[in-house]
Scaffold this motif. Structure first.
Motif, PDB file in Angstrom:
ATOM      1  N   ALA A 236       0.804  -1.047   0.194  1.00 37.11           N
ATOM      2  CA  ALA A 236      -0.103  -0.188   0.039  1.00 37.11           C
ATOM      3  C   ALA A 236       0.808   1.250   0.061  1.00 37.11           C
ATOM      4  CB  ALA A 236      -0.980  -0.074   1.290  1.00 37.11           C
ATOM      5  N   GLU A 237       2.071   1.229   0.532  1.00 37.67           N
ATOM      6  CA  GLU A 237       2.955   2.294   0.593  1.00 37.67           C
ATOM      7  C   GLU A 237       3.858   2.492  -0.589  1.00 37.67           C
ATOM      8  OE1 GLU A 237       4.729   2.184   4.461  1.00 37.67           O
ATOM      9  OE2 GLU A 237       2.893   1.713   5.280  1.00 37.67           O
ATOM     10  N   GLN A 238       4.199   1.683  -1.550  1.00 42.33           N
ATOM     11  CA  GLN A 238       4.933   1.529  -2.634  1.00 42.33           C
ATOM     12  C   GLN A 238       4.789   2.736  -3.464  1.00 42.33           C
ATOM     13  OE1 GLN A 238       5.226  -2.191  -4.338  1.00 42.33           O
ATOM     14  NE2 GLN A 238       5.569  -3.475  -2.405  1.00 42.33           N
ATOM     15  N   ASP A 239       5.872   3.018  -3.963  1.00 41.88           N
ATOM     16  CA  ASP A 239       5.738   4.350  -5.067  1.00 41.88           C
ATOM     17  C   ASP A 239       5.482   3.346  -6.497  1.00 41.88           C
ATOM     18  OD1 ASP A 239       6.192   6.005  -7.154  1.00 41.88           O
ATOM     19  OD2 ASP A 239       8.291   6.480  -6.597  1.00 41.88           O
ATOM     20  N   ARG A 240       4.040   3.440  -6.981  1.00 41.29           N
ATOM     21  CA  ARG A 240       3.884   2.706  -8.089  1.00 41.29           C
ATOM     22  C   ARG A 240       4.570   3.342  -9.208  1.00 41.29           C
ATOM     23  NH1 ARG A 240      -1.515  -0.221  -6.635  1.00 41.29           N
ATOM     24  NH2 ARG A 240      -1.283  -0.387  -4.341  1.00 41.29           N
ATOM     25  N   GLY A 241       4.945   4.547  -9.509  1.00 39.94           N
ATOM     26  CA  GLY A 241       5.859   5.067 -10.462  1.00 39.94           C
ATOM     27  C   GLY A 241       7.047   4.292 -10.664  1.00 39.94           C
ATOM     28  N   ARG A 242       7.577   3.310  -9.840  1.00 42.94           N
ATOM     29  CA  ARG A 242       8.781   2.617  -9.881  1.00 42.94           C
ATOM     30  C   ARG A 242       8.460   1.322 -10.227  1.00 42.94           C
ATOM     31  NH1 ARG A 242      12.457   2.343  -4.745  1.00 42.94           N
ATOM     32  NH2 ARG A 242      13.823   1.819  -6.346  1.00 42.94           N
ATOM     33  N   TRP A 243       7.036   0.855 -10.407  1.00 43.60           N
ATOM     34  CA  TRP A 243       6.952  -0.447 -10.837  1.00 43.60           C
ATOM     35  C   TRP A 243       7.124  -0.702 -12.594  1.00 43.60           C
ATOM     36  CZ3 TRP A 243       1.163  -1.735  -8.793  1.00 43.60           C
ATOM     37  CH2 TRP A 243       1.283  -1.777  -7.156  1.00 43.60           C
ATOM     38  N   ASP A 244       7.415  -1.714 -13.041  1.00 41.39           N
ATOM     39  CA  ASP A 244       7.761  -1.979 -14.134  1.00 41.39           C
ATOM     40  C   ASP A 244       6.416  -2.311 -15.044  1.00 41.39           C
ATOM     41  OD1 ASP A 244       8.712  -2.978 -16.656  1.00 41.39           O
ATOM     42  OD2 ASP A 244      10.264  -4.299 -16.126  1.00 41.39           O
ATOM     43  N   THR A 245       6.331  -1.031 -15.848  1.00 39.93           N
ATOM     44  CA  THR A 245       4.942  -1.253 -16.769  1.00 39.93           C
ATOM     45  C   THR A 245       5.031  -2.144 -17.799  1.00 39.93           C
ATOM     46  OG1 THR A 245       5.540   0.840 -17.952  1.00 39.93           O
ATOM     47  CG2 THR A 245       4.178   1.106 -15.807  1.00 39.93           C
ATOM     48  N   ALA A 246       6.169  -2.381 -18.178  1.00 41.92           N
ATOM     49  CA  ALA A 246       6.288  -3.444 -19.372  1.00 41.92           C
ATOM     50  C   ALA A 246       6.007  -4.645 -18.938  1.00 41.92           C
ATOM     51  CB  ALA A 246       7.616  -3.019 -20.091  1.00 41.92           C
ATOM     52  N   ALA A 247       6.648  -4.968 -17.918  1.00 43.06           N
ATOM     53  CA  ALA A 247       6.392  -6.388 -17.467  1.00 43.06           C
ATOM     54  C   ALA A 247       4.984  -6.621 -17.028  1.00 43.06           C
ATOM     55  CB  ALA A 247       7.511  -6.613 -16.336  1.00 43.06           C
ATOM     56  N   ILE A 248       4.257  -5.631 -16.327  1.00 39.80           N
ATOM     57  CA  ILE A 248       3.240  -5.557 -16.025  1.00 39.80           C
ATOM     58  C   ILE A 248       2.189  -5.821 -17.257  1.00 39.80           C
ATOM     59  CG2 ILE A 248       1.239  -4.432 -14.985  1.00 39.80           C
ATOM     60  CD1 ILE A 248       2.766  -3.112 -13.158  1.00 39.80           C
ATOM     61  N   ALA A 249       2.329  -5.309 -18.431  1.00 40.21           N
ATOM     62  CA  ALA A 249       1.604  -5.540 -19.590  1.00 40.21           C
ATOM     63  C   ALA A 249       1.795  -6.778 -20.334  1.00 40.21           C
ATOM     64  CB  ALA A 249       2.010  -4.316 -20.409  1.00 40.21           C
ATOM     65  N   GLU A 250       2.966  -7.134 -20.167  1.00 44.82           N
ATOM     66  CA  GLU A 250       3.145  -8.495 -20.682  1.00 44.82           C
ATOM     67  C   GLU A 250       2.516  -9.537 -20.020  1.00 44.82           C
ATOM     68  OE1 GLU A 250       7.068 -11.521 -21.798  1.00 44.82           O
ATOM     69  OE2 GLU A 250       7.435  -9.605 -20.786  1.00 44.82           O
TER      70      GLU A 250
END
Length: 381
Positions: free
Chosen positions: A229-243
């Motif tokens: 809940a406290e993670q900076d979601r801007g640091r998530w790997d959006t390409a890996a999520i999309a794949e």
């Protein structure tokens, strides 16, 4: 020196040796000897056909070792079968090696170690460092595993569920030392998903990608854990999520739901939320219901209690938690979180401290200790 190329070729070469009649243990030893020669000679004089070179040298190593044994006379005839240098047949035996390394006679830890060695191409030293055990200990574990599978039939049908479970265990080991086991598990899962037409293989790959996508945000600069809940979601790997989501959707469309697809669906719902507040907790509870029906796992029901607490309030979460065994891993941590949400700070502080004492690793213990200290400080004010 292209280490990635060598590691990708190793399973195929090992498969060629086994199909030619070499025992698994002897073939793996011969391959390791060939890899040593490759690391010594290739930087200065790389071969035109890397697989053909490794196959030829490994087979020679196997024949040399065979001649040195007591049955030398019976095995000398194999020298005439030595393949001529040149392109090796384009046959991928990686899938059979997966099944062989996931032999039902092996313990899970031995199966994981053997998979990392034979299919992953990691050295015994690297695997030992990843598991934080002495190299000699890991060498014995791998040696025993090789002896166990040395008499197994190479062409028998394998158990996909066992192979998937081994890869899942590799991924859950995460990262330690200089080997990233999570990334290695993803690499191996890609190979498996490409080799077999199985929705659960795709589901496991999707699950790994979706979890791994959040890795950069899981720890603070000082190494402390950062809750979801406290993670900076801007640091998530959006390409890996999309794949991961694309792979999952294709698997779910086949209407053959399995536990890895259900876990991946839960991870996808977390990944799809732009903020923690926007998480679709009711749908997550529904997926946990599906997962519980598939696995009948108390750990799944433990995680479901957290989701129920988010969807319907902490009292509902505590009610979902009540039937479960208090000795379950993370039970005290979940109970502490729900009690804090319900306003029972004293009980939550006590449970956080209890959970810290049972934590599986230092980072988790420090996080839970800080949670207990925070609530105790709050009570004293």
């Amino acid at each position: 020196m292209n280490e990635a190329l060598i590691r990708s070729l190793a399973p195929s070469v090992l498969g060629v040796l086994v199909r030619r009649g070499a025992g698994f243990a002897a073939a793996e030893d011969a391959l390791q000897e060939a890899l040593i020669e490759a690391f010594r000679g290739w930087p200065a004089d790389p071969p035109r056909d890397a697989k053909g070179w490794l196959t030829t040298v490994a087979w020679r190593k196997f024949l040399d070792a065979s001649r040195a044994e007591a049955a030398r006379r019976r095995r000398e005839g194999r020298a005439d079968e030595e393949p001529a240098p040149g392109p090796a047949p384009s046959v991928d035996d990686t899938l059979q090696l997966y099944f062989l390394c996931a032999h039902p006679s092996l313990t899970p830890s031995s199966a994981v170690a053997l998979t990392l060695r034979a299919v992953g191409g990691l050295t015994t030293r690297q695997i030992a460092q990843a598991y934080l055990v002495p190299e000699a200990t890991m060498a014995q574990r791998i040696s025993r595993a090789k002896r166990t599978v040395s008499t197994a039939r190479f062409d028998r049908p394998g158990d996909v569920a066992t192979v998937l479970r081994v890869l899942y265990l590799v991924f859950n080991e995460g990262y330690s030392g200089d080997i990233d086991l999570a990334a290695e598990a993803i690499r191996l899962a890609r190979q498996l998903a490409a080799a077999i037409d199985h929705p659960e293989a795709a589901g496991l790959l999707a699950l790994m990608l979706l979890h791994h996508a959040r890795r950069a945000a899981r720890t603070a600069p000082d190494g402390s854990l950062v809750p979801l809940a406290e993670q900076d979601r801007g640091r998530w790997d959006t390409a890996a999520i999309a794949e991961g989501i694309e792979i999952l959707q294709a698997a779910l469309a086949r209407d053959r739901l399995g536990e890895y697809q259900a876990q991946a669906a839960i991870a996808a719902l977390h990944a799809d939320a732009r903020t923690a507040a926007e998480t679709d907790w009711p749908q997550i509870v529904e997926w946990y219901d599906e997962l519980a029906a598939l696995t009948d796992s108390p750990l799944v029901r433990l995680n479901r209690a957290v989701a129920v607490g988010e969807a319907d309030g902490p009292r509902a979460g505590l009610a979902a938690l009540a039937p479960l065994d208090g000795s379950l891993p993370r039970y005290a941590a979940v109970a502490a979180y729900l009690h804090e949400r319900a306003g029972d700070v004293a009980t939550a502080a006590r449970l956080y401290a209890e959970a810290a004492a049972k934590a599986a690793n230092l980072a988790e213990r420090d996080h839970l200790t800080r949670q207990a200290a925070r609530l105790n400080t709050r009570r004293r004010r």
